[in-house]
Design a protein around this motif. Structure first.
Motif, PDB file in Angstrom:
ATOM      1  N   GLU A  50      -8.550 -19.114  19.907  1.00 11.39           N
ATOM      2  CA  GLU A  50      -8.833 -19.066  18.470  1.00 11.39           C
ATOM      3  C   GLU A  50     -10.262 -19.490  18.123  1.00 11.39           C
ATOM      4  OE1 GLU A  50      -5.924 -21.172  16.169  1.00 11.39           O
ATOM      5  OE2 GLU A  50      -4.329 -20.534  17.525  1.00 11.39           O
ATOM      6  N   LEU A  51     -10.851 -20.375  18.893  1.00 11.65           N
ATOM      7  CA  LEU A  51     -12.140 -20.958  18.527  1.00 11.65           C
ATOM      8  C   LEU A  51     -13.227 -20.639  19.546  1.00 11.65           C
ATOM      9  CD1 LEU A  51     -10.857 -24.404  17.292  1.00 11.65           C
ATOM     10  CD2 LEU A  51     -11.646 -22.515  15.892  1.00 11.65           C
ATOM     11  N   ALA A  52     -13.351 -19.392  19.893  1.00 13.29           N
ATOM     12  CA  ALA A  52     -14.333 -19.000  20.906  1.00 13.29           C
ATOM     13  C   ALA A  52     -15.771 -19.187  20.431  1.00 13.29           C
ATOM     14  CB  ALA A  52     -14.095 -17.552  21.310  1.00 13.29           C
ATOM     15  N   ASP A  53     -16.009 -19.319  19.118  1.00 16.21           N
ATOM     16  CA  ASP A  53     -17.373 -19.450  18.603  1.00 16.21           C
ATOM     17  C   ASP A  53     -17.903 -20.881  18.629  1.00 16.21           C
ATOM     18  OD1 ASP A  53     -15.557 -20.227  16.626  1.00 16.21           O
ATOM     19  OD2 ASP A  53     -16.961 -19.761  15.022  1.00 16.21           O
ATOM     20  N   ALA A  54     -17.079 -21.857  18.957  1.00  7.20           N
ATOM     21  CA  ALA A  54     -17.510 -23.254  18.977  1.00  7.20           C
ATOM     22  C   ALA A  54     -18.072 -23.619  20.348  1.00  7.20           C
ATOM     23  CB  ALA A  54     -16.336 -24.175  18.646  1.00  7.20           C
ATOM     24  N   ASP A  55     -19.077 -24.506  20.364  1.00  9.65           N
ATOM     25  CA  ASP A  55     -19.610 -25.009  21.633  1.00  9.65           C
ATOM     26  C   ASP A  55     -18.742 -26.125  22.199  1.00  9.65           C
ATOM     27  OD1 ASP A  55     -21.834 -23.363  21.949  1.00  9.65           O
ATOM     28  OD2 ASP A  55     -23.066 -24.619  20.651  1.00  9.65           O
ATOM     29  N   VAL A  56     -18.162 -26.920  21.306  1.00  8.64           N
ATOM     30  CA  VAL A  56     -17.307 -28.036  21.711  1.00  8.64           C
ATOM     31  C   VAL A  56     -16.111 -28.095  20.771  1.00  8.64           C
ATOM     32  CG1 VAL A  56     -17.153 -30.543  22.032  1.00  8.64           C
ATOM     33  CG2 VAL A  56     -19.289 -29.360  22.558  1.00  8.64           C
ATOM     34  N   VAL A  57     -14.932 -28.247  21.346  1.00 13.12           N
ATOM     35  CA  VAL A  57     -13.713 -28.409  20.555  1.00 13.12           C
ATOM     36  C   VAL A  57     -13.067 -29.724  20.969  1.00 13.12           C
ATOM     37  CG1 VAL A  57     -11.472 -27.457  19.935  1.00 13.12           C
ATOM     38  CG2 VAL A  57     -13.377 -25.914  20.440  1.00 13.12           C
ATOM     39  N   ILE A  58     -12.837 -30.569  19.984  1.00  9.39           N
ATOM     40  CA  ILE A  58     -12.213 -31.868  20.190  1.00  9.39           C
ATOM     41  C   ILE A  58     -10.817 -31.794  19.588  1.00  9.39           C
ATOM     42  CG2 ILE A  58     -12.357 -34.337  19.698  1.00  9.39           C
ATOM     43  CD1 ILE A  58     -14.706 -33.321  21.340  1.00  9.39           C
ATOM     44  N   GLY A  59      -9.815 -32.158  20.359  1.00  7.42           N
ATOM     45  CA  GLY A  59      -8.448 -32.139  19.863  1.00  7.42           C
ATOM     46  C   GLY A  59      -7.956 -33.526  19.517  1.00  7.42           C
ATOM     47  N   ALA A  60      -6.710 -33.589  19.140  1.00  5.42           N
ATOM     48  CA  ALA A  60      -6.065 -34.873  18.882  1.00  5.42           C
ATOM     49  C   ALA A  60      -5.520 -35.408  20.203  1.00  5.42           C
ATOM     50  CB  ALA A  60      -4.942 -34.699  17.870  1.00  5.42           C
ATOM     51  N   TRP A  61      -5.097 -36.666  20.214  1.00  2.00           N
ATOM     52  CA  TRP A  61      -4.464 -37.245  21.385  1.00  2.00           C
ATOM     53  C   TRP A  61      -3.461 -38.280  20.941  1.00  2.00           C
ATOM     54  CZ3 TRP A  61      -9.045 -39.074  19.599  1.00  2.00           C
ATOM     55  CH2 TRP A  61      -9.262 -40.436  19.569  1.00  2.00           C
TER      56      TRP A  61
ATOM     57  N   SER B 140     -18.271 -25.328  25.997  1.00  3.05           N
ATOM     58  CA  SER B 140     -18.871 -24.161  26.646  1.00  3.05           C
ATOM     59  C   SER B 140     -19.769 -24.644  27.771  1.00  3.05           C
ATOM     60  CB  SER B 140     -19.679 -23.340  25.644  1.00  3.05           C
ATOM     61  OG  SER B 140     -20.863 -24.019  25.283  1.00  3.05           O
ATOM     62  N   GLY B 141     -19.945 -23.795  28.773  1.00 11.11           N
ATOM     63  CA  GLY B 141     -20.825 -24.133  29.882  1.00 11.11           C
ATOM     64  C   GLY B 141     -22.236 -24.429  29.410  1.00 11.11           C
ATOM     65  N   GLY B 142     -22.708 -23.653  28.433  1.00 11.67           N
ATOM     66  CA  GLY B 142     -24.051 -23.865  27.904  1.00 11.67           C
ATOM     67  C   GLY B 142     -24.202 -25.217  27.248  1.00 11.67           C
ATOM     68  N   ALA B 143     -23.196 -25.648  26.476  1.00 18.47           N
ATOM     69  CA  ALA B 143     -23.264 -26.953  25.805  1.00 18.47           C
ATOM     70  C   ALA B 143     -23.275 -28.081  26.828  1.00 18.47           C
ATOM     71  CB  ALA B 143     -22.097 -27.117  24.841  1.00 18.47           C
TER      72      ALA B 143
END
Length: 163
Positions: free
Chosen positions: A54-65, A99-102
């Protein structure tokens, strides 16, 4: 998706083999997705994969835990990736998708520090806020509150020296 697990004394790939962070980030393709997590965390791979689509455009995705609390049972926290908060505690949680780039641009592993907290601080320094997503999806569970917290002080000291 590549998987990297970070423990207090080592960084491992998805096969459990020890790897050097600098080698990992050097070999990443720009758009390759990397799940980075605390070795002590139980990761919800299916939930991470759903969010990744769903979020392929983000460099970093942080979820809940989630983690156990003596007074409140199992507590859920939503991840936050800001320098102000990360200087005090790991507010991003035990797992992230990047992402690998980030990861490469962050410089993670360049100075020999392979801790999760160092990576989080480096990502917060280098990734523009519009490319970071915080989602309510639970990425991981820690069996105890505060796991992985021993790397906080040295990581913050190196971050302050860099900035």
């Amino acid at each position: 998706m590549r998987v990297v697990a970070i423990g207090s004394d080592r960084v491992c790939d998805s096969d459990g083999e020890r790897v050097e962070p600098a080698d990992v980030v050097r070999d990443l393709a720009e758009e390759e997705l990397v799940l980075v997590h605390d070795l002590e965390a139980v990761v919800a791979i299916g939930a991470v994969e759903e969010v990744a689509v769903e979020l392929a455009d983000a460099d970093v995705v942080i979820g809940a835990w989630t983690f156990p609390d003596e007074r409140h049972g199992v507590v859920e926290r939503r991840g936050v990736l800001t320098l102000e908060r990360l200087r005090w505690a790991n507010t991003a949680g035990p797992a992230l998708l990047g992402s690998g780039g980030a990861l490469r641009r962050s410089g993670w592993g360049a100075d020999g520090d392979a801790s999760l907290h160092d990576l989080l601080l480096r990502l917060a320094e280098s990734v523009a806020g519009s490319h970071v997503r915080s989602v309510p999806t639970v990425f991981a569970h820690l069996d105890r509150a505060g796991a992985g917290g021993t790397q906080l002080r040295p990581a913050v000291e190196r971050h302050l020296a860099r900035t």
